[in-house]
Design a protein around this motif. Sequence first.
Motif, PDB file in Angstrom:
ATOM      1  N   GLU A   1       0.836  -1.221   0.000  1.00  0.00           N
ATOM      2  CA  GLU A   1       0.000   0.000   0.000  1.00  0.00           C
ATOM      3  C   GLU A   1       0.860   1.256   0.000  1.00  0.00           C
TER       4      GLU A   1
ATOM      5  N   CYS B   1      -0.764   5.518  -6.997  1.00  0.00           N
ATOM      6  CA  CYS B   1      -1.688   4.457  -7.392  1.00  0.00           C
ATOM      7  C   CYS B   1      -2.543   4.085  -6.180  1.00  0.00           C
TER       8      CYS B   1
ATOM      9  N   ASN C   1      -4.667   1.524  -6.044  1.00  0.00           N
ATOM     10  CA  ASN C   1      -4.995   0.094  -6.000  1.00  0.00           C
ATOM     11  C   ASN C   1      -3.737  -0.751  -5.785  1.00  0.00           C
TER      12      ASN C   1
ATOM     13  N   ASN D   1      -3.265  -3.752  -5.631  1.00  0.00           N
ATOM     14  CA  ASN D   1      -3.170  -4.979  -6.441  1.00  0.00           C
ATOM     15  C   ASN D   1      -2.473  -4.728  -7.780  1.00  0.00           C
ATOM     16  N   GLU D   2      -2.238  -3.457  -8.083  1.00  0.00           N
ATOM     17  CA  GLU D   2      -1.500  -3.149  -9.317  1.00  0.00           C
ATOM     18  C   GLU D   2       0.010  -3.111  -9.069  1.00  0.00           C
TER      19      GLU D   2
ATOM     20  N   LYS E   1      -0.710   7.102 -12.367  1.00  0.00           N
ATOM     21  CA  LYS E   1      -2.068   7.355 -12.881  1.00  0.00           C
ATOM     22  C   LYS E   1      -2.092   8.651 -13.684  1.00  0.00           C
TER      23      LYS E   1
ATOM     24  N   GLU F   1      -0.963  -1.761 -14.667  1.00  0.00           N
ATOM     25  CA  GLU F   1      -2.342  -1.247 -14.645  1.00  0.00           C
ATOM     26  C   GLU F   1      -3.297  -2.448 -14.781  1.00  0.00           C
ATOM     27  N   GLU F   2      -4.379  -2.399 -14.025  1.00  0.00           N
ATOM     28  CA  GLU F   2      -5.224  -3.593 -13.881  1.00  0.00           C
ATOM     29  C   GLU F   2      -5.620  -4.218 -15.225  1.00  0.00           C
TER      30      GLU F   2
END
Length: 403
Positions: free
Chosen positions: A70, A78, A80, A82-83, A206, A232-233
Motif C-alpha cells: 500500500e 496508485c 490500487n 493490487n496493481e 495514474k 495497470e489492472e
Amino acid sequence: MDVERVRRDFPIYSSRRGDIVYFDNACQTFRPRQVIEAANDYYFDFPACGGRSVHHLATQVSIKIDEAREKIAHFIGCANPNEIAFTKNCTEGLNLVAKGLRYKKGDAVLTTDMEHNSNHVPWLQLATSVGVKRKFVKTPSDGIFDLEAFKRALSKDVKIVSLVHTNNVTGTTIPAKEVVEIAHDHGALVMLDGAQAAPHMKIDVKGLGVDFYAFSMHKMLGPSGVGVLYAEEGAGKDIEPLITGGGGVSLTEYDSATYLPAPDRFEAGLMNYSGVIGSGAAVDYLSTIGMEEIRDHDTALNSFVTKRLMEIELIRILEPVDPRKRGSIMSFNVDGLGSHDVAMILDEMDKVMIRSGMHCTHPFFTSRGIDGCARASFYIYNTIVECERFVRAVSGLVDTFSM
Ligand SMILES: Cc1ncc(COP(=O)(O)O)c(C=O)c1O
C-alpha cells in the motif's frame, strides 16, 4: 533539506569506513537505519512465511507485506495496491512484461537507441524467439529525447513502447506524459523503465497514464533484491506470469492450473519478505523528505560539480552539458585516460567512489564510438563538501596523468 541530519541516519557515515565520498548512487544507494531496522524486524520478530500458513506469525508477515504494498502504491500515485507486484529487481519487472505479452506476427516494440540492457536484451531475445520486430527512436547528439522522431517511429505495428524514463548515462528524462498519450493514440501499450526516475522525482503512474512501470528499491534506499512492477489492472490481465508455481495459483489439476489475480499471479514462490518490508520503510523515508526536495538537492550538487569540472581542461562532459537536464547524473571522460582508470585512481587516491565503463548501455557507446565514461551520481546524503573533494580529486588526477 538538512543533509547533516539525513547523514546521521546512515550508519556507514559513522562507521570506520565513514571517510568516503560515495557518488555511485545510480548503481545502488546506502540505506538508512530505519530501513535496516524494518528489514531486520522481520528476522527478529516474525520470520515466517506470509500468505500461506494460517498461524499468527504468518499472519503478521502478510499484514506487513500488505502495508508495504500500500505504501509503495501510494508513493507512485496508485490507489490500487493490487496493481503493485514485487519482483527481485527492475530487470525482472521489464522481463515479466516483455515475455508475458502475447504477440502476433508482425508485432513490434519501440525503444530508444540508448536503453539499459535490461530493456534491450529481453527484446533482443523476443526478436529471435518470437519474431518481435525492433524499432528505435534515435537520440540526437544533445542527448535529449526527440518527440518528433518518436512520433515518426510509431507505426501501426508497434504493440508496445518500452522506454527508459530517466537515462542512466545521460541523466535525461523523457516527456513521459506526452509519450504515453501519443502511444495510446496509436493503440500501443507503454512501459517505462523507472530505475533512475523513481528514486529522484515524484512518480504519478495514474497521472502519466502508463500501463507498466518498473523500478528497483536498492536505488532508492531500499534493500537489495526487491523490485516493483506497476501493472495497470486492465493491461496486467493480459500478461502471462514469468515465474509460475506455488503462491501464484488458486488451484491446479494434473493437466491444468488456474492463476490467481494480480499481484499474486506474478509473485509465485516464497518472497523476499524482509526486503519488501524494508522497501516500505524506504518510501516512508523518502516521503518524509519529499521528492521535490530530493530533486532540488540532486540538481544543486550536479550544478556545482558541472560548473567546476567545466573549468578543468581535458574533461569532456557527456551531453547535455546543462546539469538541470541531467538530474543526479554527471557522466564525463578525461582525455587520454580510460574511464576504469579514472574510477580506480579516484578511489585509491581519495576514497571517491564513482562508476565507470559502459553502464550496461553498450549500444549507446558502441554506436557513438566511445568506449565508456566515468559517472558520478548524487543522492540525499551527499554534500557540497564532498563535491569539492571530488572536484579536487579529479583535478589532481588530471594534473598528474596528463603530463
Ligand atoms: C535505467 C536502468 N534500467 C534498468 C536497470 C536495471 O536495474 P536492476 O539491475 O536493479 O534490475 C538499471 C540499473 O542500473 C538502470 O539504470
